[in-house]
Structures are given as structure tokens and as C-alpha cells.
Write an enzyme that holds these catalytic residues in place. Structure first.
Site, PDB file in Angstrom:
ATOM      1  N   CYS A  71       0.726  -1.219  -0.147  1.00  0.00           N
ATOM      2  CA  CYS A  71      -0.136   0.036  -0.052  1.00  0.00           C
ATOM      3  C   CYS A  71       0.729   1.208  -0.008  1.00  0.00           C
ATOM      4  O   CYS A  71       1.960   1.283   0.628  1.00  0.00           O
ATOM      5  CB  CYS A  71      -0.880  -0.212   1.333  1.00  0.00           C
ATOM      6  SG  CYS A  71      -2.000   1.526   1.434  1.00  0.00           S
ATOM      7  N   GLY A  72       0.207   2.428  -0.437  1.00  0.00           N
ATOM      8  CA  GLY A  72       0.894   3.398  -0.524  1.00  0.00           C
ATOM      9  C   GLY A  72       1.234   4.029   0.908  1.00  0.00           C
ATOM     10  O   GLY A  72       2.305   4.775   1.201  1.00  0.00           O
TER      11      GLY A  72
END
Length: 192
Positions: A71-72
């Protein structure tokens, strides 16, 4: 005629009595469902397969975070570890790996655990993968996200790295979205 009237009256009375009892049962069931349960009655399966009871965290704040490796926001693992080490006398962080947001936690438990240790030195507890929303929502997240269970507030897990803080006595304190950094004063100011 008189007999028919008595029978009709008896049937109507019976219908009214049954309807009244059903409504009382539904009210009682609603009250029971709306009664908050204790955070300390809940448990989860740890990433190593053992069972962890939330009652073992009694007396400490618990920051519950739905985590993902792709995920970012994955870099928040570093700040979560920093927060955990800095406040370990009064705070437990539990990472709950979840693959419900664009498949950003595809690995199995060993892969997740190795990734967290190797890349971020994670020492705080991690659970096995679980659902944090939807029909398969884990009971911990049912409690965290529903006022009827926690007695304080509803919360919606909108993405990876949402954080929910539970107090030293098992009370729901606050929900923080993904953008709130673990070391932010939004969180640290609540750790009294």
C-alpha cells in the site's frame, strides 16, 4: 351466533397476545444487541497461529491498525514501530493484516511476518489475515466499528492503515484515517 362471537373474540385475543409477546421479545433482543460488549472478551489469531486474548492488554492503550504490505501507506510500519517502542510501557499496537483494499496484502502469514521484520523491524504484535469490513468482518472490528458493540461510536474502515485507539480500561477512544501518521500529536496526545 354467540358461539361464533366467542370463538372470534378468542382468536383475536390470541393474535393480540402473540403480537405483544413478539414485540416484547424483539425489544429485548434489540436491547441485548445494543448493549456494548467488553473489548476484553475478544480475541484474535496471531500471525504465528496462537490465540491472543485482548484481556492480556488490560491496563494499556491498544492501537488497532489494519495493515497491508503493498500500500502507499505501508511505510507507516516504521512510525508504528517507533511509536510502539517509545510508548511500550503504556501502549500496545496490534497490526491486523487485511487484503480487502485492492488486494494489497496478498501474502500468507509467513510472507507478511518476514516482510515486516526485514523491511521495518516490526516487533509489535500482528494477527493472521482477517476481514475488517463486510459480511466476514472479524469480531474485533465489529466491536471497533459499531457503536452498538463499543458503546461510543461507529467507525468506517475506508482503507489500509486506519487506526482505532482503545483506552486502558477497554473503552473506545478515537478513529484515525490512513493519512494520520502514527507519531502525530493526534494520537500521542491521547496517550496520557
Amino acid at each position: 351466533m354467540k358461539t361464533t362471537l366467542i370463538i372470534v373474540t378468542a382468536i383475536v385475543s390470541l393474535i393480540v397476545l402473540v403480537a405483544f409477546r413478539n414485540s416484547q421479545s424483539k425489544k429485548k433482543a434489540t436491547l441485548i444487541a445494543a448493549t456494548p460488549t467488553s473489548f476484553y472478551d475478544l480475541s484474535y489469531k496471531a500471525i504465528d497461529g496462537s490465540t491472543v486474548n485482548m484481556s492480556q492488554y488490560r491496563g494499556k492503550y491498544v492501537l488497532c491498525v489494519n495493515v497491508a504490505s503493498e500500500c502507499g501507506y505501508t511505510s507507516q510500519y516504521a512510525e508504528l514501530e517507533k511509536l510502539y517502542k517509545q510508548y511500550k510501557d503504556k501502549l500496545v499496537i496490534v497490526g491486523f493484516p487485511c487484503n480487502q483494499f485492492l488486494g494489497q496484502e496478498p501474502g500468507d502469514e509467513k510472507t507478511i511476518q518476514d516482510f515486516c521484520k526485514k523491511n521495518y523491524g516490526v516487533t509489535f504484535p500482528l494477527s493472521s489475515k482477517m476481514d475488517v469490513k463486510g459480511s466476514g468482518q472479524h469480531p474485533i472490528y465489529t466491536w471497533l466499528c459499531n457503536k452498538a458493540s463499543n458503546g461510543v461510536s461507529d467507525a468506517s474502515i475506508s482503507w489500509n492503515f486506519n487506526k482505532i485507539l482503545v483506552g486502558k480500561n477497554g473503552e473506545w477512544i478515537s478513529h484515525f484515517g490512513s493519512k494520520v501518521q502514527p507519531m502525530s500529536t493526534d494520537i500521542t496526545s491521547l496517550l496520557k
